[in-house]
Scaffold this motif. Structure first.
Motif, PDB file in Angstrom:
ATOM      1  N   GLU A 123     -40.734 -25.495  13.618  1.00 25.28           N
ATOM      2  CA  GLU A 123     -41.121 -26.761  12.996  1.00 25.28           C
ATOM      3  C   GLU A 123     -40.976 -27.914  13.993  1.00 25.28           C
ATOM      4  O   GLU A 123     -40.221 -28.857  13.775  1.00 25.28           O
ATOM      5  CB  GLU A 123     -40.258 -27.029  11.759  1.00 25.28           C
ATOM      6  CG  GLU A 123     -40.437 -25.999  10.650  1.00 25.28           C
ATOM      7  CD  GLU A 123     -39.555 -26.302   9.449  1.00 25.28           C
ATOM      8  OE1 GLU A 123     -40.112 -26.545   8.360  1.00 25.28           O
ATOM      9  OE2 GLU A 123     -38.319 -26.313   9.615  1.00 25.28           O
ATOM     10  N   PRO A 124     -41.707 -27.846  15.100  1.00 27.18           N
ATOM     11  CA  PRO A 124     -41.588 -28.881  16.137  1.00 27.18           C
ATOM     12  C   PRO A 124     -42.144 -30.241  15.699  1.00 27.18           C
ATOM     13  O   PRO A 124     -41.831 -31.263  16.315  1.00 27.18           O
ATOM     14  CB  PRO A 124     -42.401 -28.305  17.300  1.00 27.18           C
ATOM     15  CG  PRO A 124     -43.417 -27.431  16.636  1.00 27.18           C
ATOM     16  CD  PRO A 124     -42.703 -26.825  15.464  1.00 27.18           C
ATOM     17  N   TYR A 125     -42.943 -30.252  14.635  1.00 26.23           N
ATOM     18  CA  TYR A 125     -43.529 -31.487  14.139  1.00 26.23           C
ATOM     19  C   TYR A 125     -42.525 -32.290  13.312  1.00 26.23           C
ATOM     20  O   TYR A 125     -42.746 -33.466  13.024  1.00 26.23           O
ATOM     21  CB  TYR A 125     -44.769 -31.182  13.291  1.00 26.23           C
ATOM     22  CG  TYR A 125     -44.545 -30.101  12.266  1.00 26.23           C
ATOM     23  CD1 TYR A 125     -44.050 -30.403  11.008  1.00 26.23           C
ATOM     24  CD2 TYR A 125     -44.806 -28.771  12.576  1.00 26.23           C
ATOM     25  CE1 TYR A 125     -43.820 -29.419  10.068  1.00 26.23           C
ATOM     26  CE2 TYR A 125     -44.571 -27.766  11.641  1.00 26.23           C
ATOM     27  CZ  TYR A 125     -44.078 -28.086  10.395  1.00 26.23           C
ATOM     28  OH  TYR A 125     -43.838 -27.100   9.480  1.00 26.23           O
ATOM     29  N   LYS A 126     -41.410 -31.678  12.924  1.00 24.17           N
ATOM     30  CA  LYS A 126     -40.370 -32.386  12.186  1.00 24.17           C
ATOM     31  C   LYS A 126     -39.348 -32.969  13.146  1.00 24.17           C
ATOM     32  O   LYS A 126     -39.124 -32.433  14.234  1.00 24.17           O
ATOM     33  CB  LYS A 126     -39.682 -31.451  11.194  1.00 24.17           C
ATOM     34  CG  LYS A 126     -40.567 -31.000  10.038  1.00 24.17           C
ATOM     35  CD  LYS A 126     -39.767 -30.187   9.036  1.00 24.17           C
ATOM     36  CE  LYS A 126     -40.622 -29.777   7.848  1.00 24.17           C
ATOM     37  NZ  LYS A 126     -39.841 -28.985   6.847  1.00 24.17           N
ATOM     38  N   MET A 127     -38.714 -34.048  12.754  1.00 23.34           N
ATOM     39  CA  MET A 127     -37.720 -34.692  13.598  1.00 23.34           C
ATOM     40  C   MET A 127     -36.399 -33.924  13.564  1.00 23.34           C
ATOM     41  O   MET A 127     -36.060 -33.295  12.555  1.00 23.34           O
ATOM     42  CB  MET A 127     -37.490 -36.130  13.141  1.00 23.34           C
ATOM     43  CG  MET A 127     -38.722 -37.030  13.301  1.00 23.34           C
ATOM     44  SD  MET A 127     -39.203 -37.244  15.027  1.00 23.34           S
ATOM     45  CE  MET A 127     -37.904 -38.360  15.583  1.00 23.34           C
ATOM     46  N   PRO A 128     -35.632 -33.951  14.649  1.00 26.55           N
ATOM     47  CA  PRO A 128     -34.304 -33.329  14.669  1.00 26.55           C
ATOM     48  C   PRO A 128     -33.425 -33.919  13.574  1.00 26.55           C
ATOM     49  O   PRO A 128     -33.668 -35.029  13.094  1.00 26.55           O
ATOM     50  CB  PRO A 128     -33.769 -33.689  16.055  1.00 26.55           C
ATOM     51  CG  PRO A 128     -34.986 -33.908  16.886  1.00 26.55           C
ATOM     52  CD  PRO A 128     -35.985 -34.540  15.957  1.00 26.55           C
ATOM     53  N   SER A 129     -32.385 -33.178  13.185  1.00 28.09           N
ATOM     54  CA  SER A 129     -31.484 -33.684  12.154  1.00 28.09           C
ATOM     55  C   SER A 129     -30.113 -33.966  12.740  1.00 28.09           C
ATOM     56  O   SER A 129     -29.622 -33.240  13.614  1.00 28.09           O
ATOM     57  CB  SER A 129     -31.369 -32.673  10.999  1.00 28.09           C
ATOM     58  OG  SER A 129     -30.805 -31.455  11.443  1.00 28.09           O
TER      59      SER A 129
END
Length: 273
Positions: free
Chosen positions: A232-238
């Motif tokens: 899921e590279p399109y999501k931001m890190p958490s």
């Protein structure tokens, strides 16, 4: 013929003609200082010996310390021939795409313009394969906020479970979960959760501060991909509210096994216990 269409066509032609006649009113030229230029530095790789090789990140850190922006980071070869014997030079180099306005500063730091080499070997499309500037700055803003939150917590005694797997090493077994204990901002204990044993060599592990700084540098280097995970590279890190990086991923796209998925769980602030 439809007179309305004629009127529209004439108006469009007039508009185009007017714009063409006003070209001198528009500046299409980018400031020369913003033009891109590639620089390189020897990574000191020797045949049969990688103990003293300078990583891409180490060279990038020298540039980053002077706020020199990088639009591509890659390994390459200087194009010269070398003898195939242990201990000889290999021609391996670290290459960075920077702004022309930063060239003089980069040269002062020991880098040289790649164009001075006759036939270097590198990916000349590298700049087109990296994350967008929009995403890069979004990621940087996020990790900077996390660093601020972590510094506000001001904990020097804590522990956490650390997992890391590499998206570009399909045939390599993922390392086991490690429990890392930090005291006085220094790692003093690493425990292998799989074997239930303490690790003797802890030199390759990092504190939370070091993990945040490492991720910030990797983003500054303009990686090929970055985000929450390789799936899921399109999501931001958490991150946690205290700035602990919970899940993040980057891929510099230069070598195999340079695309780690990193996860931190069970963070405990022992300073407040």
């Amino acid at each position: 013929m439809n007179t309305n269409k004629l009127a529209i066509g004439a108006a469009s032609l007039a508009a185009i003609t007017a714009l063409a006649g006003c070209d001198n009113d528009f500046d299409y030229h980018i400031d020369e200082d913003q033009h891109h230029v590639r620089v390189y530095v020897d990574d000191e790789q020797l045949a049969c010996d990688s103990s003293n090789v300078i990583s891409l990140a180490q060279s990038a850190f020298v540039l980053a310390e002077q706020d020199i922006e990088m639009h591509c980071s890659q390994k390459g070869h200087d194009g010269f021939s070398y003898t195939e014997s242990c201990g000889s030079d290999t021609g391996s180099i670290n290459i960075f795409t920077i702004h022309m306005g930063d060239l003089a500063e980069a040269e002062n730091l020991g880098f040289a313009r790649l164009a001075t080499l006759d036939s270097p070997q590198f990916d000349n499309m590298c700049e087109y394969k990296v994350i967008s500037d929009h995403k890069k700055y979004h990621l940087l803003d996020q990790v900077k906020d996390a660093i601020d939150a972590w510094q506000t917590l001001d904990s020097d005694h804590y522990e956490f479970k650390f997992d890391q797997s590499f998206a570009d090493c399909p045939n390599v077994t993922a390392p086991p979960t490690m429990r890392i204990t930090v005291e006085d901002d220094v790692i003093n204990q690493v425990y292998n959760m799989d074997t239930q044993e303490f690790v003797n060599d802890i030199s390759g592990f990092k504190t939370v501060s070091e993990l945040l700084a490492e991720f910030k540098l990797q983003i500054w280097m303009s990686p090929k991909s970055a985000g929450l995970s390789s799936s899921e590279p399109y999501k931001m890190p958490s991150y946690s509210d205290d700035g602990v990086p919970l899940n993040y991923y980057f891929d510099q796209g230069t070598n195999v096994c340079d695309a780690p998925n990193t996860s931190i769980t069970d963070f405990t602030n022992l300073a407040s216990s």
